[in-house]
Design a protein around this motif. Structure first.
Motif, PDB file in Angstrom:
ATOM      1  N   ASP A 539       7.176  34.730 115.363  1.00 28.81           N
ATOM      2  CA  ASP A 539       8.000  33.533 115.139  1.00 28.81           C
ATOM      3  C   ASP A 539       8.835  33.217 116.375  1.00 28.81           C
ATOM      4  OD1 ASP A 539       7.010  33.201 112.602  1.00 28.81           O
ATOM      5  OD2 ASP A 539       8.719  34.151 111.595  1.00 28.81           O
ATOM      6  N   GLN A 540       9.395  34.248 116.988  1.00 28.91           N
ATOM      7  CA  GLN A 540      10.194  34.039 118.202  1.00 28.91           C
ATOM      8  C   GLN A 540       9.325  33.488 119.330  1.00 28.91           C
ATOM      9  OE1 GLN A 540      11.935  37.865 118.986  1.00 28.91           O
ATOM     10  NE2 GLN A 540      13.543  37.639 117.447  1.00 28.91           N
ATOM     11  N   LEU A 541       8.104  34.016 119.443  1.00 30.04           N
ATOM     12  CA  LEU A 541       7.194  33.521 120.473  1.00 30.04           C
ATOM     13  C   LEU A 541       6.885  32.042 120.252  1.00 30.04           C
ATOM     14  CD1 LEU A 541       5.360  34.146 122.920  1.00 30.04           C
ATOM     15  CD2 LEU A 541       3.539  34.631 121.293  1.00 30.04           C
ATOM     16  N   ASN A 542       6.588  31.675 119.018  1.00 28.52           N
ATOM     17  CA  ASN A 542       6.290  30.266 118.720  1.00 28.52           C
ATOM     18  C   ASN A 542       7.490  29.378 119.026  1.00 28.52           C
ATOM     19  OD1 ASN A 542       3.685  30.797 117.846  1.00 28.52           O
ATOM     20  ND2 ASN A 542       4.298  31.130 115.718  1.00 28.52           N
ATOM     21  N   ASP A 543       8.681  29.867 118.669  1.00 25.61           N
ATOM     22  CA  ASP A 543       9.885  29.068 118.893  1.00 25.61           C
ATOM     23  C   ASP A 543      10.150  28.873 120.385  1.00 25.61           C
ATOM     24  OD1 ASP A 543      12.363  27.772 117.938  1.00 25.61           O
ATOM     25  OD2 ASP A 543      13.347  29.462 118.918  1.00 25.61           O
ATOM     26  N   LEU A 544      10.040  29.965 121.152  1.00 22.11           N
ATOM     27  CA  LEU A 544      10.258  29.858 122.592  1.00 22.11           C
ATOM     28  C   LEU A 544       9.215  28.967 123.253  1.00 22.11           C
ATOM     29  CD1 LEU A 544      11.324  33.410 123.859  1.00 22.11           C
ATOM     30  CD2 LEU A 544      12.566  31.268 124.175  1.00 22.11           C
ATOM     31  N   THR A 545       7.965  29.092 122.800  1.00 19.48           N
ATOM     32  CA  THR A 545       6.902  28.252 123.360  1.00 19.48           C
ATOM     33  C   THR A 545       7.169  26.790 123.089  1.00 19.48           C
ATOM     34  OG1 THR A 545       5.325  30.063 123.015  1.00 19.48           O
ATOM     35  CG2 THR A 545       4.415  27.883 123.423  1.00 19.48           C
ATOM     36  N   SER A 546       7.623  26.475 121.887  1.00 22.10           N
ATOM     37  CA  SER A 546       7.938  25.085 121.552  1.00 22.10           C
ATOM     38  C   SER A 546       9.107  24.559 122.376  1.00 22.10           C
ATOM     39  CB  SER A 546       8.259  24.967 120.051  1.00 22.10           C
ATOM     40  OG  SER A 546       7.116  25.212 119.276  1.00 22.10           O
ATOM     41  N   GLN A 547      10.121  25.398 122.554  1.00 21.81           N
ATOM     42  CA  GLN A 547      11.251  24.982 123.389  1.00 21.81           C
ATOM     43  C   GLN A 547      10.806  24.693 124.813  1.00 21.81           C
ATOM     44  OE1 GLN A 547      14.879  27.425 123.209  1.00 21.81           O
ATOM     45  NE2 GLN A 547      14.099  28.319 121.309  1.00 21.81           N
ATOM     46  N   LEU A 548       9.947  25.556 125.346  1.00 26.28           N
ATOM     47  CA  LEU A 548       9.461  25.381 126.706  1.00 26.28           C
ATOM     48  C   LEU A 548       8.624  24.113 126.822  1.00 26.28           C
ATOM     49  CD1 LEU A 548       9.113  26.479 129.582  1.00 26.28           C
ATOM     50  CD2 LEU A 548       7.252  27.904 128.745  1.00 26.28           C
ATOM     51  N   ALA A 549       7.724  23.905 125.853  1.00 24.58           N
ATOM     52  CA  ALA A 549       6.895  22.702 125.873  1.00 24.58           C
ATOM     53  C   ALA A 549       7.750  21.445 125.786  1.00 24.58           C
ATOM     54  CB  ALA A 549       5.901  22.746 124.715  1.00 24.58           C
ATOM     55  N   LYS A 550       8.764  21.482 124.925  1.00 22.44           N
ATOM     56  CA  LYS A 550       9.647  20.314 124.785  1.00 22.44           C
ATOM     57  C   LYS A 550      10.375  20.020 126.088  1.00 22.44           C
ATOM     58  CE  LYS A 550      13.618  18.591 122.141  1.00 22.44           C
ATOM     59  NZ  LYS A 550      14.554  18.867 121.029  1.00 22.44           N
ATOM     60  N   LEU A 551      10.871  21.053 126.737  1.00 25.39           N
ATOM     61  CA  LEU A 551      11.609  20.873 127.985  1.00 25.39           C
ATOM     62  C   LEU A 551      10.727  20.265 129.065  1.00 25.39           C
ATOM     63  CD1 LEU A 551      14.402  21.395 129.256  1.00 25.39           C
ATOM     64  CD2 LEU A 551      13.556  23.620 129.994  1.00 25.39           C
ATOM     65  N   VAL A 552       9.474  20.725 129.134  1.00 34.45           N
ATOM     66  CA  VAL A 552       8.555  20.202 130.140  1.00 34.45           C
ATOM     67  C   VAL A 552       8.151  18.770 129.820  1.00 34.45           C
ATOM     68  CG1 VAL A 552       6.219  20.424 131.079  1.00 34.45           C
ATOM     69  CG2 VAL A 552       7.662  22.442 130.847  1.00 34.45           C
ATOM     70  N   LEU A 553       7.822  18.502 128.553  1.00 37.14           N
ATOM     71  CA  LEU A 553       7.261  17.206 128.183  1.00 37.14           C
ATOM     72  C   LEU A 553       8.288  16.092 128.115  1.00 37.14           C
ATOM     73  CD1 LEU A 553       4.760  18.388 125.418  1.00 37.14           C
ATOM     74  CD2 LEU A 553       4.233  17.741 127.765  1.00 37.14           C
ATOM     75  N   THR A 554       9.527  16.423 127.748  1.00 34.98           N
ATOM     76  CA  THR A 554      10.535  15.376 127.623  1.00 34.98           C
ATOM     77  C   THR A 554      11.240  15.073 128.938  1.00 34.98           C
ATOM     78  OG1 THR A 554      12.198  16.995 126.932  1.00 34.98           O
ATOM     79  CG2 THR A 554      10.950  15.888 125.199  1.00 34.98           C
ATOM     80  N   GLY A 555      11.007  15.898 129.940  1.00 33.23           N
ATOM     81  CA  GLY A 555      11.570  15.601 131.249  1.00 33.23           C
ATOM     82  C   GLY A 555      13.018  16.017 131.387  1.00 33.23           C
ATOM     83  N   PRO A 556      13.633  15.708 132.530  1.00 32.65           N
ATOM     84  CA  PRO A 556      14.982  16.194 132.818  1.00 32.65           C
ATOM     85  C   PRO A 556      16.089  15.490 132.052  1.00 32.65           C
ATOM     86  CG  PRO A 556      14.171  14.839 134.610  1.00 32.65           C
ATOM     87  CD  PRO A 556      13.019  15.003 133.665  1.00 32.65           C
ATOM     88  N   GLN A 557      15.793  14.306 131.464  1.00 33.65           N
ATOM     89  CA  GLN A 557      16.827  13.542 130.771  1.00 33.65           C
ATOM     90  C   GLN A 557      18.027  13.326 131.699  1.00 33.65           C
ATOM     91  OE1 GLN A 557      16.123  12.321 127.498  1.00 33.65           O
ATOM     92  NE2 GLN A 557      14.132  13.040 128.208  1.00 33.65           N
ATOM     93  N   LYS A 558      19.180  13.904 131.359  1.00 35.36           N
ATOM     94  CA  LYS A 558      20.378  13.715 132.182  1.00 35.36           C
ATOM     95  C   LYS A 558      20.575  14.835 133.204  1.00 35.36           C
ATOM     96  CE  LYS A 558      22.801  11.164 128.537  1.00 35.36           C
ATOM     97  NZ  LYS A 558      24.017  11.094 127.661  1.00 35.36           N
ATOM     98  N   LEU A 559      19.614  15.759 133.261  1.00 33.53           N
ATOM     99  CA  LEU A 559      19.713  16.860 134.213  1.00 33.53           C
ATOM    100  C   LEU A 559      19.183  16.442 135.568  1.00 33.53           C
ATOM    101  CD1 LEU A 559      18.312  19.754 131.977  1.00 33.53           C
ATOM    102  CD2 LEU A 559      20.719  19.245 132.430  1.00 33.53           C
TER     103      LEU A 559
END
Length: 1005
Positions: A539-559
């Motif tokens: 479950d932790q692996l799936n959660d971390l993978t999703s967080q990583l995918a979201k960060l890459v796919l949604t871009g830097p936003q305000k960062l």
């Protein structure tokens, strides 16, 4: 291409500073800590090297309980003290340094001497020596300083004198185990010594707790033991745990933390992970600068490691500057003729060697060898690395007899000590093979190369058992050129030598797809265990993978781009650590295939089939002085394995020419209007298949294991000399490697009914509502809306996934054949639904695939290719700046639970393409679904119309229902389409290929 000193510099060489690294709390528990390296420290007038009988009793001061003594000590001097103990008594002596670094040795009845502290273990507030008296008698302590040390003062006092407690005796036992470990280690018996150290660690953890400094230091020694035997992956978690303990107890800026960072960096370097290596060394140097410790042994070692980093980059002059700076530190501390300068001379010799300055290289290598032999003896196993460097030089300059004599002497020393499994032996054997090949003695070269490869195979196996996927790939990449050497020896020189042929074929069968195999095996093992804690890790692996995918796919936003990159890196590091923990838990549970043999794979090839094993390799010139110049441009070779008879092979030529022909063909395959497709298909066949046609004999089934760009073409669409497509003559199945044939013998049970995912409701970007957990806000799209599909580019925000209404009909057609199938369409075709599945018998996904470029505008480079491709599901067009709920990346797909799934069909565009890695196949959805556990995969290599796909899939599943094999059913669809005048271009019928198990859904071939 990187250059590497290799593992032979790890022990007794580059990490020689370990011989001086002592920790304060370590000695507080009567710990005998001579060195994490391989040899005892030799410093000035250390009493450990002199007879205590020569000192008059009047020169020895008796210590009394609670009465401190303060004295001055000069360089090269020693002062002696004694305490009389009765059997079972415990003493603790504390020494406080005041302007001078001192070492301490202890002599106890019946005359045994240990040295718990060296004068180079700086940064200690108190150096404590503890002892439990095994027998009654006089216990003597000698306090001494380095020969070159300036005069200074210290205070010594007997702090405790009492009966030993149970814990005292347990720690005394651990100390004795550690002493015995070091003795065996110093004899080169590392494997025999390791169980003693493991037991020592167990006792210390039980008595002191898991976070004690002594436990941390013992963990470091155990990591060092694994390092020396080449098991870097086992060493890493031990080093990480030791580092965590030091940071917690001492603080992040303590010099001993820098010691562990350096240690960890060296381990990363020897695994080929140069990015992490440099990161660790820079952190270590920062601590040394902040603590004003830049003229210590550790500082000298870090400077030399910076030299190694620059050497690997080809920056020879910068590397030599660092080597000289490091050597200057060592000379200042130890003098110019000390053994521990040997690695420094070796480094300079390497830089000179690679620049062609053989005279300077010989001088440097000879200095290193003389120092090591003088200190350790000519036959010590740690002298091997220095002797081998000189041997390499002589073989390079044509003095083969002299070079081979040195190599053989090293080999003899290891044989005598029973250390033939060590990495240094592998290096010696590879050196002998290269020297024999350079003088034209091919049988000898094959013999030595084969022996070296056997050792390396074990070395690879133990290291791939643990670590993240990226770490596994870095490790395999570091060793990839060894495979080229094995293949090159056979194809370029020993053409008719059956042993050379066996070595080349076995190398390919063992090495191709190795990382994918290891990752899949680890995940499978964890799922099979499936204890509650395993479930939590997944479950932790799936959660971390999703967080990583979201960060890459949604871009830097305000960062900023930098901040965005740092966040991606942080999540990647977290995921890697979790992967490593998961893999560590499965060690010993999942055994996988035993050692891969040619005979086992040959027996698994069906009688009517031929295994066609392609490989990309770089020809190796054994006479070339520099490894960078020794390897020529890549070439293709192919080996054909039948159930009976000898392996046949053909050299196919330069990879560049074949790859260019493949590129031209791929362009034509994608365009149904191209009239030259058969001509281009014939050109590729002429280079890749015609040369081996006679080798396949009467085989009607080709099991093709491609390599390089051959992964990206359908061999069915190649045209033979008679103008026929290969699908008209052969059933073709694709394998990652011939090793797949052994894995197919493992029975996998499906866990749930077939599932068809189709016609997702992608939605319209303008219809996105505010995010609500678990709910997709999607408005059906009217038939008048007809936007162009955009599924590739630099940024997901520019993508548009057009409706795929025809896939709903595709789903209904499949359900009519398999009524038990669950259909998920429209708002039900979600990412969450896919992630919750547990090994459905069949998984059919009809949707869009997508592809991101490696670097996106104003953003960091996306290193992981599995984050750059994926599938679009319900909601994919919505909230692309804030969420990625409708996107399943290939990285996330690799976490699906498909062990037991008989067939995955990706009825989407270009799901079989991705980033090609020689020897590992295609990094993309293809790889991900096999890592997830599916037996077989049907995927596409280019885009075709919704209607054509529906026709193919309906016919394909009809064939499966009739009992045809997963491969044969697809072939029959192709043959049927070829008979239609409007479908004869391979664009229509060759897009989909079948990889993996080809039997029918009941497992019958």
């Amino acid at each position: 291409m990187t250059r590497s000193f290799g593992s032979r510099y790890l022990i007794g060489g580059l990490v020689s500073w370990r011989l001086f690294a002592m920790l304060a709390v370590v000695s507080a528990f009567s710990t005998f800590i001579p060195a994490r390296g391989a040899t005892p420290l030799q410093v000035g007038s250390s009493p450990s090297t002199q007879s205590s009988a020569a000192q008059a009793p009047s020169d020895i001061t008796v210590l009394e309980l609670g009465k401190p003594i303060e004295r001055e000590l000069g360089g090269g001097r020693r002062q002696s003290y004694q305490v009389t103990l009765s059997e079972g008594q415990y003493m603790k002596v504390e020494i406080r340094e005041q302007g001078i670094d001192v070492g301490v040795s202890v002599e106890f009845p019946p005359g045994e001497i240990i040295q718990p502290w060296t004068p180079l273990a700086g940064g200690q507030r108190i150096k404590a020596v503890t002892q439990v008296a095994g027998i009654s008698g006089v216990y003597r302590l000698d306090v001494f300083a380095m020969t070159k040390a300036a005069p200074g003062r210290y205070e010594i006092r007997l702090a405790e004198l009492r009966l030993a407690t149970e814990n005292d005796r347990a720690l005394y036992e651990a100390r004795n185990l550690f002493r015995d470990y070091t003795r065996l280690r110093d004899q080169g018996k590392w494997l025999e010594a390791r169980p003693l150290l493991v037991r020592c660690l167990e006792i210390r953890e039980k008595v002191l707790g898991p976070d004690d400094l002594l436990v941390g230091t013992t963990l470091g020694f155990l990591a060092n033991s694994y390092d020396y035997s080449g098991d870097y992956a086992a060493a890493e978690p031990l080093n990480l745990r030791a580092l965590k303990i030091k940071e917690k107890v001492l603080g992040p800026d303590h010099p001993n933390v820098a010691t562990d960072l350096f240690d960890l960096g060296v381990s990363y370097r020897d695994k080929g992970d140069y990015l992490k290596e440099e990161e660790m060394q820079r952190r270590a140097w920062g601590i040394l600068e902040r603590t004003q410790s830049t003229e210590t042994p550790l500082a000298g070692a870090v400077l030399e490691e910076f030299g190694s980093i620059n050497y690997n980059k080809g920056n020879y002059q910068t590397a030599e500057d660092y080597f000289q700076r490091g050597r200057a530190v060592w000379e200042k501390v130890l003098g110019p003729d000390h053994y521990h300068l040997a690695p420094s001379f070796t480094f300079s010799g390497r830089a000179a060697y690679d620049q062609g300055d053989y005279a300077k290289a010989e001088t440097m290598f000879q200095k290193a060898l003389i120092l090591s032999e003088k200190a350790l003896g000519q036959d010590h196993s740690n002298v091997t690395k220095y002797r081998n460097d000189l041997a390499m030089l002589y073989c390079t300059t044509g003095d083969y007899a002299k070079g081979k004599a040195l190599y053989e002497r090293s080999l003899s020393a290891h044989e005598q000590r029973g250390t033939m499994s060590y990495p240094a032996v592998k290096t010696t054997l590879f050196g002998l093979a290269r020297c024999s090949a350079a003088e034209g003695n091919w049988p000898e070269a094959v013999k030595f190369q084969s022996r070296a490869s056997e050792i390396e195979e074990h070395y690879i196996a133990v290291n791939l058992a643990v670590g993240s996927e990226r770490e596994k790939q870095a490790f395999v990449d570091e060793l990839s050129l060894r495979s080229s050497r094995n293949i090159s020896l056979q194809t370029q020189f020993a053409h008719d030598d059956p042993n050379a042929l066996h070595l080349a074929v076995t190398t390919i069968l063992q090495s191709k797809g190795r990382v994918q195999d290891a990752v899949s095996s680890n995940l499978t093992a964890l799922r099979q265990r499936f204890a509650p804690e395993d479930h939590k890790l997944l479950d932790q692996l799936n959660d971390l993978t999703s967080q990583l995918a979201k960060l890459v796919l949604t871009g830097p936003q305000k960062l900023t781009a930098t901040e965005h990159g740092q966040q991606i890196k942080a999540l990647e590091n977290q995921r890697e650590r979790l992967e490593a923990e998961m893999n560590q838990r499965t060690v010993g549970f999942y055994q996988g295939s035993k050692t891969i043999t040619l005979g086992a794979i040959q027996a698994a090839v069906p009688e009517n089939a031929a295994l066609v094993e392609f490989a990309v390799y770089r020809p190796f010139d054994p006479k070339a002085p520099d490894n960078q110049k020794a390897y020529a441009d890549s070439r293709y070779v192919v080996y054909v394995v039948r159930n009976q008879g000898e392996v046949q092979w053909k050299e196919l030529g330069e990879a560049r020419a074949i790859d260019e022909a493949i590129d031209r063909l791929r362009q034509a395959l994608r365009d149904p209007e191209r009239k030259d497709v058969q001509q281009l298909a014939r050109a590729v066949d002429n280079r890749a298949m015609q040369p081996l046609r006679s080798l396949t004999g009467d085989a009607a089934h080709l099991l093709i294991s491609p390599d390089g760009k051959l992964n990206l073409i359908p061999f069915e669409a190649l045209v033979d000399e008679q103008g026929h497509y290969l699908t008209e003559r052969y059933l073709i199945s694709y394998l990652t490697t011939g090793r797949d044939l052994l894995r197919m013998q493992v029975v996998r049970a499906s866990k749930s009914r077939p599932v068809v995912v189709a016609n997702p409701l992608f939605g319209e970007p303008s219809d996105a509502a505010p995010d609500r957990p678990g709910q997709a806000h999607v408005k059906p799209i009217s038939t008048s809306e007809n936007r162009r599909n955009v599924t590739s580019g630099d940024d997901l925000s520019g993508f548009y996934f057009a409706p795929l209404r025809g896939t709903a009909q595709e789903a209904r057609a499949i359900q009519s054949l398999f009524p038990e199938a669950e259909i998920l369409t429209g708002p039900q075709a979600t990412k969450t639904a896919l992630q919750r599945m547990v090994a459905p018998r069949i998984l059919h996904i009809a949707t869009h695939g997508f592809f991101l470029a490696g670097t996106t505008p104003a953003r960091v480079k996306i290193e992981n290719p599995l984050l750059r491709s994926g599938l679009a599901l319900t909601g994919a067009n919505l909230n692309k700046g804030r969420s990625h709920d409708g996107i399943l990346t290939a990285l996330e797909a690799s976490n699906l639970n498909l062990w037991g799934t008989k067939l995955v069909t990706l009825s989407a565009c270009e799901t079989g393409v991705g980033e090609v890695k020689d020897g590992e196949g295609v990094y993309g959805l293809r790889r991900s679904f096999f890592e997830a556990g599916t037996e077989s995969l049907v995927m596409s290599l280019w885009s075709i119309s919704d209607r054509s796909t529906r026709e193919m899939m309906t016919a394909y599943y009809a064939g499966l229902k009739q009992g045809l094999g997963r491969g044969e059913a697809l072939r029959q669809v192709q043959l049927a389409m070829l008979k239609r005048k409007d479908r004869q271009h391979p664009f229509y019928w060759a897009s989909f290929i079948q990889s993996g198990e080809w039997a029918n859904l009941n497992g019958q071939r």
